[in-house]
Design a protein around this motif. Structure first.
Motif, PDB file in Angstrom:
ATOM      1  N   PHE A 114       0.872  -1.296  -0.060  1.00 45.44           N
ATOM      2  CA  PHE A 114       0.000  -0.240  -0.099  1.00 45.44           C
ATOM      3  C   PHE A 114       0.771   1.291   0.026  1.00 45.44           C
ATOM      4  N   LEU A 115       2.079   1.185  -0.601  1.00 49.33           N
ATOM      5  CA  LEU A 115       2.876   2.550  -0.530  1.00 49.33           C
ATOM      6  C   LEU A 115       2.390   3.438  -1.244  1.00 49.33           C
ATOM      7  N   GLN A 116       1.546   3.345  -2.356  1.00 55.30           N
ATOM      8  CA  GLN A 116       1.304   4.515  -3.129  1.00 55.30           C
ATOM      9  C   GLN A 116      -0.026   5.083  -2.246  1.00 55.30           C
ATOM     10  N   ASP A 117      -0.523   4.681  -1.822  1.00 58.97           N
ATOM     11  CA  ASP A 117      -1.629   5.364  -0.806  1.00 58.97           C
ATOM     12  C   ASP A 117      -1.110   5.997   0.517  1.00 58.97           C
ATOM     13  N   PHE A 263      -4.995  -3.835  -7.587  1.00 56.24           N
ATOM     14  CA  PHE A 263      -3.979  -2.600  -7.789  1.00 56.24           C
ATOM     15  C   PHE A 263      -3.482  -2.622  -9.277  1.00 56.24           C
ATOM     16  N   ALA A 264      -3.259  -1.491  -9.583  1.00 57.03           N
ATOM     17  CA  ALA A 264      -2.497  -1.303 -10.767  1.00 57.03           C
ATOM     18  C   ALA A 264      -1.268  -0.685 -10.647  1.00 57.03           C
ATOM     19  N   GLY A 265      -0.180  -0.754 -11.479  1.00 59.77           N
ATOM     20  CA  GLY A 265       0.897   0.011 -11.450  1.00 59.77           C
ATOM     21  C   GLY A 265       1.263   0.322 -12.808  1.00 59.77           C
ATOM     22  N   THR A 274      -0.320  13.446 -21.570  1.00 55.42           N
ATOM     23  CA  THR A 274      -1.684  13.997 -20.812  1.00 55.42           C
ATOM     24  C   THR A 274      -2.624  12.879 -20.397  1.00 55.42           C
ATOM     25  N   PRO A 275      -2.121  12.190 -19.541  1.00 64.45           N
ATOM     26  CA  PRO A 275      -2.853  10.925 -18.883  1.00 64.45           C
ATOM     27  C   PRO A 275      -4.153  11.278 -18.383  1.00 64.45           C
ATOM     28  N   LEU A 276      -5.174  10.385 -18.553  1.00 66.29           N
ATOM     29  CA  LEU A 276      -6.318  10.546 -17.885  1.00 66.29           C
ATOM     30  C   LEU A 276      -6.551  11.010 -16.428  1.00 66.29           C
ATOM     31  N   ALA A 277      -7.158  12.104 -16.106  1.00 63.61           N
ATOM     32  CA  ALA A 277      -7.226  12.487 -14.693  1.00 63.61           C
ATOM     33  C   ALA A 277      -7.722  11.324 -13.779  1.00 63.61           C
ATOM     34  N   ALA A 278      -8.601  10.784 -14.105  1.00 68.70           N
ATOM     35  CA  ALA A 278      -9.285   9.643 -13.277  1.00 68.70           C
ATOM     36  C   ALA A 278      -8.144   8.480 -12.792  1.00 68.70           C
ATOM     37  N   ILE A 279      -7.133   8.209 -13.949  1.00 74.39           N
ATOM     38  CA  ILE A 279      -5.968   7.302 -13.680  1.00 74.39           C
ATOM     39  C   ILE A 279      -5.061   8.121 -12.653  1.00 74.39           C
ATOM     40  N   LEU A 280      -4.768   9.187 -12.795  1.00 73.59           N
ATOM     41  CA  LEU A 280      -3.935   9.910 -12.051  1.00 73.59           C
ATOM     42  C   LEU A 280      -4.254  10.045 -10.648  1.00 73.59           C
ATOM     43  N   LYS A 284      -5.714   3.476  -5.924  1.00 77.26           N
ATOM     44  CA  LYS A 284      -5.395   2.061  -6.060  1.00 77.26           C
ATOM     45  C   LYS A 284      -4.435   1.886  -7.214  1.00 77.26           C
ATOM     46  N   ILE A 285      -3.875   3.055  -7.632  1.00 79.01           N
ATOM     47  CA  ILE A 285      -2.872   3.151  -8.930  1.00 79.01           C
ATOM     48  C   ILE A 285      -1.648   3.679  -8.725  1.00 79.01           C
ATOM     49  N   SER A 286      -0.398   2.910  -8.528  1.00 82.30           N
ATOM     50  CA  SER A 286       1.003   3.579  -8.652  1.00 82.30           C
ATOM     51  C   SER A 286       1.279   3.790  -9.762  1.00 82.30           C
TER      52      SER A 286
END
Length: 316
Positions: A114-117, A263-265, A274-280, A284-286
């Motif tokens: 859970f490091l990303q969070d 989880f996704a990395g 310009t990645p999708l804001a919902a992804i950034l 649960k995404i690193s």
């Protein structure tokens, strides 16, 4: 004298090798819309992922004799068309494998603990909500003994598999070109162990993996979409350090929200830069900004390999 534009840069070691061989190397970055004019004065161009060398650019640069890609994927180059025009196209497929594989596991370890969070919340809640955060991150998992599915079993996929095997993971793999051989593991510099491995079907990899790592070239259609997510184990981890477009990002968000994917990395994205804001913004995404090959060691290897390939082409 051969003039080379290293438009996305080149490691100093590679630049030095080229200059010692009698080439002129410029490392000033020329904007994409100025390249046609600039390339009238060069015999070759080297790029990474930022600069695009498409048909229209090739047609307007009759002096161009070689296009070099510092890295693996060449989806930013119209390779077949360039070769039809007699232009050599080279890349460095082996140089970045280890660095990309290590980034894959950086993401996997990040998700497993859970490091990303935690890295998002500790700076703002660590001194007021410490015990609750501790409880929130109390259900980490170990990678050892879990099944790693590798989709795309070229050099980087095999390096990723080797890293998983060293950690005690069970590795399964899929590739368009079947593989039936072994992965060689080196320990302490002088101990080698060969582990037999052969590829299986994509469906088997998708349905049997606890962790999935993508290592495929650019695809017109996503390799992982809603149908594939439905076939996966609940709680699966997914890492993509290959190319944007290989995952349906909206389907991924839905799978993360439902809990199907835990989880996704992501190091690559559908619409870079310009990645999708919902992804950034998804908890649960690193996230990393396409830095798979961005280590000092990999860049030196890439620069050296690229320089040697260029020298060999023009001196043959």
């Amino acid at each position: 004298m051969i003039k080379i534009l290293a438009n996305d840069g080149i490691d100093p070691v590679g630049k030095s090798l080229l200059e010692q061989a009698g080439f002129i190397v410029d490392t000033d970055t020329i904007p994409q819309d100025k390249l046609v004019e600039a390339l009238q004065n060069y015999d070759a161009i080297t790029v990474r992922s930022a600069t695009k060398v498409r048909k229209d650019l090739i047609d307007q640069c009759p002096n161009l004799k070689l296009i070099g890609r510092g890295g693996v994927g060449m989806d930013n180059i119209d390779v077949d068309y360039a070769r039809e025009r007699g232009i050599a196209v080279i890349n460095t497929p082996a140089a970045s494998s280890l660095s990309v594989a290590e980034l894959v596991f950086a993401h996997l370890f990040t998700g497993a603990r859970f490091l990303q969070d935690a890295n998002r919340k500790m700076p703002v809640e660590g001194n007021t909500n410490f015990n609750n955060l501790k409880k929130a991150y109390a259900k980490g998992i170990e990678l050892k003994g879990k099944t790693l599915g590798v989709i795309g079993f070229g050099r980087i996929g095999r390096e990723t598999a080797a890293m998983g095997l060293r950690l005690g993971m069970n590795v399964i793999a899929y590739d368009l070109f079947p593989f039936n051989g072994h992965i060689s593991l080196n320990f302490q510099g002088d101990i080698d162990i060969d582990i037999p491995i052969k590829t299986i079907s994509l469906e088997e990899v998708i349905s049997n993996s606890d962790f999935i790592s993508l290592h495929t070239p650019f695809a017109e259609e996503p390799i992982l979409g809603a149908k594939e997510f439905d076939q996966m184990k609940s709680g699966v981890f997914i890492v993509n350090c290959s190319r944007g477009g290989t995952i349906d990002e909206l389907a991924l968000i839905a799978a993360l929200d439902s809990g199907k994917v835990a989880f996704a990395g992501l190091d690559v994205f559908n619409n870079e830069p310009t990645p999708l804001a919902a992804i950034l913004q998804h908890p649960k995404i690193s996230l990393t900004p396409h830095i798979g090959a961005a280590t000092n060691e990999a860049q030196e290897r890439i620069g050296t390999e690229l320089a040697n390939l260029i020298i060999a082409h023009f001196h043959k």
